[in-house]
Enzyme design. Structure first.
Site, PDB file in Angstrom:
ATOM      1  CB  VAL A 182       1.809   3.932  -7.430  1.00  0.00           C
ATOM      2  CG1 VAL A 182       2.423   3.007  -6.371  1.00  0.00           C
ATOM      3  CG2 VAL A 182       0.298   4.023  -7.249  1.00  0.00           C
ATOM      4  CG  HIS A 222       3.851   0.980 -11.844  1.00  0.00           C
ATOM      5  ND1 HIS A 222       4.228   1.946 -10.931  1.00  0.00           N
ATOM      6  CD2 HIS A 222       2.895   1.543 -12.612  1.00  0.00           C
ATOM      7  CE1 HIS A 222       3.524   3.047 -11.143  1.00  0.00           C
ATOM      8  NE2 HIS A 222       2.711   2.830 -12.163  1.00  0.00           N
ATOM      9  CG  HIS A 257       0.661   1.080 -16.631  1.00  0.00           C
ATOM     10  ND1 HIS A 257      -0.537   1.199 -15.966  1.00  0.00           N
ATOM     11  CD2 HIS A 257       1.477   2.018 -16.093  1.00  0.00           C
ATOM     12  CE1 HIS A 257      -0.455   2.173 -15.069  1.00  0.00           C
ATOM     13  NE2 HIS A 257       0.764   2.691 -15.124  1.00  0.00           N
TER      14      HIS A 257
HETATM   15  P1  AMP Z   1       0.720   5.231 -12.506  1.00  0.00           P
HETATM   16  O1  AMP Z   1      -0.306   6.325 -12.719  1.00  0.00           O
HETATM   17  O2  AMP Z   1       1.553   4.938 -13.709  1.00  0.00           O
HETATM   18  O3  AMP Z   1       1.544   5.483 -11.255  1.00  0.00           O
HETATM   19  O4  AMP Z   1      -0.114   3.917 -12.278  1.00  0.00           O
HETATM   20  C1  AMP Z   1      -0.579   3.514 -11.031  1.00  0.00           C
HETATM   21  C2  AMP Z   1      -1.640   2.490 -11.276  1.00  0.00           C
HETATM   22  O5  AMP Z   1      -1.819   1.760 -10.088  1.00  0.00           O
HETATM   23  C3  AMP Z   1      -3.007   3.055 -11.653  1.00  0.00           C
HETATM   24  O6  AMP Z   1      -3.389   2.533 -12.912  1.00  0.00           O
HETATM   25  C4  AMP Z   1      -3.924   2.554 -10.528  1.00  0.00           C
HETATM   26  O7  AMP Z   1      -5.199   2.206 -10.991  1.00  0.00           O
HETATM   27  C5  AMP Z   1      -3.165   1.367  -9.994  1.00  0.00           C
HETATM   28  N1  AMP Z   1      -3.381   1.001  -8.611  1.00  0.00           N
HETATM   29  C6  AMP Z   1      -3.362   1.820  -7.533  1.00  0.00           C
HETATM   30  N2  AMP Z   1      -3.542   1.116  -6.403  1.00  0.00           N
HETATM   31  C7  AMP Z   1      -3.670  -0.179  -6.785  1.00  0.00           C
HETATM   32  C8  AMP Z   1      -3.880  -1.401  -6.085  1.00  0.00           C
HETATM   33  N3  AMP Z   1      -4.008  -1.442  -4.744  1.00  0.00           N
HETATM   34  N4  AMP Z   1      -3.960  -2.553  -6.801  1.00  0.00           N
HETATM   35  C9  AMP Z   1      -3.845  -2.535  -8.149  1.00  0.00           C
HETATM   36  N5  AMP Z   1      -3.643  -1.418  -8.858  1.00  0.00           N
HETATM   37  C10 AMP Z   1      -3.563  -0.259  -8.196  1.00  0.00           C
END
Ligand code: AMP
Length: 114
Positions: free
Chosen positions: A96, A100, A102
């Site tokens: 995404v 962000h 984590h």
């Molecule tokens: P990354 O792989 O570091 O980009 O992390 C993206 C994270 O966003 C993943 O752990 C997904 O599970 C989480 N994610 C994707 N869509 C949503 C959403 N609508 N609400 C909460 N978490 C999400």
């Protein structure tokens, strides 16, 4: 950058389990948790990756980490331990493209990660 679902969560247009928010950051539970506590902390400002942060974003980056620590305390994992992770670009697993942090905790976490 193109619009992401996280920008919509930050604007309240997509539902999320929000644990903390203020004028600059929003923290909500990850939909696919990898630990008992798995929270994402995002800036309202839509930076795609950490690479896109500018010197003027220094305070904002600090606020992300302070919010993560606040949520960790509220989740009861501040003392047992937790990990903060920023995946930057596809090779690191970023899926995404809205910056962000984590926040992971509530179970033993291996180091080094895979
Ligand atoms: P990354 O792989 O570091 O980009 O992390 C993206 C994270 O966003 C993943 O752990 C997904 O599970 C989480 N994610 C994707 N869509 C949503 C959403 N609508 N609400 C909460 N978490 C999400």
């Amino acid at each position: 950058m193109s619009e992401t679902i996280f920008a919509k969560i930050a604007r309240g247009e997509v539902p999320a389990d929000i644990l903390y928010e203020d004028a600059d950051v929003v923290a909500f539970r990850d939909v696919s948790p990898q630990a008992p506590t798995h929270v994402l902390v995002i800036p309202r400002k839509p930076l795609a990756t950490l690479n896109d942060a500018l010197p003027e974003d220094a305070e904002l980056l600090g606020k992300l980490l302070l919010a993560a620590a606040k949520v960790a305390a509220a989740e009861g994992i501040a003392e047992s331990g937790y990990r903060t992770v920023i995946n930057c670009n596809a090779g690191a697993g970023q899926t995404v493209f809205h910056l962000h942090v984590h926040l992971l905790g509530g179970r033993p976490l291996q180091w080094p990660p895979g």
